[in-house]
Design an enzyme around this catalytic site. Structure first.
Site, short mmCIF file in Angstrom:
data_model
loop_
_atom_site.label_atom_id
_atom_site.label_comp_id
_atom_site.label_asym_id
_atom_site.label_seq_id
_atom_site.Cartn_x
_atom_site.Cartn_y
_atom_site.Cartn_z
CB CYS A 172 -2.37 5.13 1.42
SG CYS A 172 -2.54 4.61 3.13
CB CYS A 208 -0.34 1.77 5.30
SG CYS A 208 -2.08 1.35 5.08
CB CYS A 268 -0.93 0.01 1.21
SG CYS A 268 -2.10 1.41 1.13
N1 LIG Z 1 -4.03 9.24 -1.17
C1 LIG Z 1 -4.42 9.00 0.21
C2 LIG Z 1 -5.13 7.66 0.27
C3 LIG Z 1 -5.51 7.28 1.66
C4 LIG Z 1 -6.41 6.05 1.64
O1 LIG Z 1 -7.55 6.14 1.15
N2 LIG Z 1 -5.93 4.90 2.16
C5 LIG Z 1 -6.72 3.71 2.06
C6 LIG Z 1 -5.78 2.51 2.04
S1 LIG Z 1 -5.11 2.09 3.60
C7 LIG Z 1 -7.74 3.56 3.13
O2 LIG Z 1 -8.56 2.68 3.07
N3 LIG Z 1 -7.72 4.38 4.16
C8 LIG Z 1 -8.62 4.31 5.27
C9 LIG Z 1 -7.91 4.76 6.53
O3 LIG Z 1 -6.71 5.08 6.41
O4 LIG Z 1 -8.48 4.77 7.60
C10 LIG Z 1 -3.17 8.99 1.09
O5 LIG Z 1 -2.12 8.60 0.62
O6 LIG Z 1 -3.28 9.39 2.26
ZN LIG Z 2 -2.75 2.27 3.14
#
Ligand SMILES: N[C@@H](CCC(=O)N[C@@H](CS)C(=O)NCC(=O)O)C(=O)O
Ligand SMILES: [Zn+2]
Ligand SMILES: [Zn+2]
Length: 185
Positions: A49, A52, A47
């Site tokens: 993002c 994480c 991931c």
């Molecule tokens: N582009 C954003 C995407 C964040 C995102 O949507 N993460 C997903 C994958 S882990 C998710 O489900 N997030 C929910 C959360 O973090 O609670 C970032 O990088 O912060």
């Molecule tokens: Zn993530």
């Protein structure tokens, strides 16, 4: 060649179908937080993002799910702290070393009941290997040069992983199916 994550850079190590689980530990030298998983993980993936947990120097996290009833904190639970109480996934991190031990969803959501974990925190062998790469374009938001993103997608392809900019299509379909039901469709 660009470095994505230690579990991916040199090719994947296939997991074992009969693997029965093991322990995850944070990076503290003394009194590490310990989480015991009573089974293998599923939907393991990279991931990109920003939320994480990633090991030092890695562009991606490697994160998987397991049923929350198969996860228990078995040592030093007092060191855990939720990173962001407003997130969908409540990530429980060690206050001392910053490693995320598990993420849990408490609100109504397609994936409620599943906990998010990082198998690299375990010494055991047999964990499911990554199945795909998610949120690849998100690394650009964190400063990775957009002009080099194809190198990243090519590297994933070279180890047999598809790249996506959200979750994989089956998981996005599962979320959409849940959302449709919620709204009576
Ligand atoms: N582009 C954003 C995407 C964040 C995102 O949507 N993460 C997903 C994958 S882990 C998710 O489900 N997030 C929910 C959360 O973090 O609670 C970032 O990088 O912060
Ligand atoms: Zn993530
Ligand atoms: Zn720690």
């Amino acid at each position: 060649m660009v470095s994505l994550h230690p579990l991916i850079d040199n090719g994947l190590t296939k997991g074992s179908d009969s693997f029965a689980g093991g322990k995850l530990r944070c990076h503290c030298q003394s009194n590490p937080v310990e989480v015991t998983l009573s089974g293998n993980v599923a939907h393991n993936h990279a991931c990109g993002c920003s939320k994480c947990w990633k090991p030092k120097g890695a562009l991606f996290s490697v994160v998987a799910v397991i049923s929350r009833d198969q996860l228990s904190v078995t040592a030093n639970e007092n060191k855990l702290k939720i990173v962001d109480n407003s997130a969908t996934i409540l990530r429980n991190a060690c206050k001392d070393c910053g490693v995320h031990l598990f993420g849990r969803i408490e609100k109504d959501h397609a994936f409620k009941g599943l906990d998010f974990v990082h198998v690299e925190l375990s010494n055991e062998k047999g964990w499911q290997e990554p199945q795909f790469a998610a949120f690849v374009s998100s690394i650009i938001e964190q400063g990775f040069e957009a002009s080099r993103i194809d190198e990243v997608r090519e590297k994933f392809k070279s180890v047999g992983l598809e790249s996506y900019d959200a979750l994989s299509p089956p998981l996005m379909d599962a979320i959409a199916t849940w959302t449709a039901k919620q709204s009576g469709n």
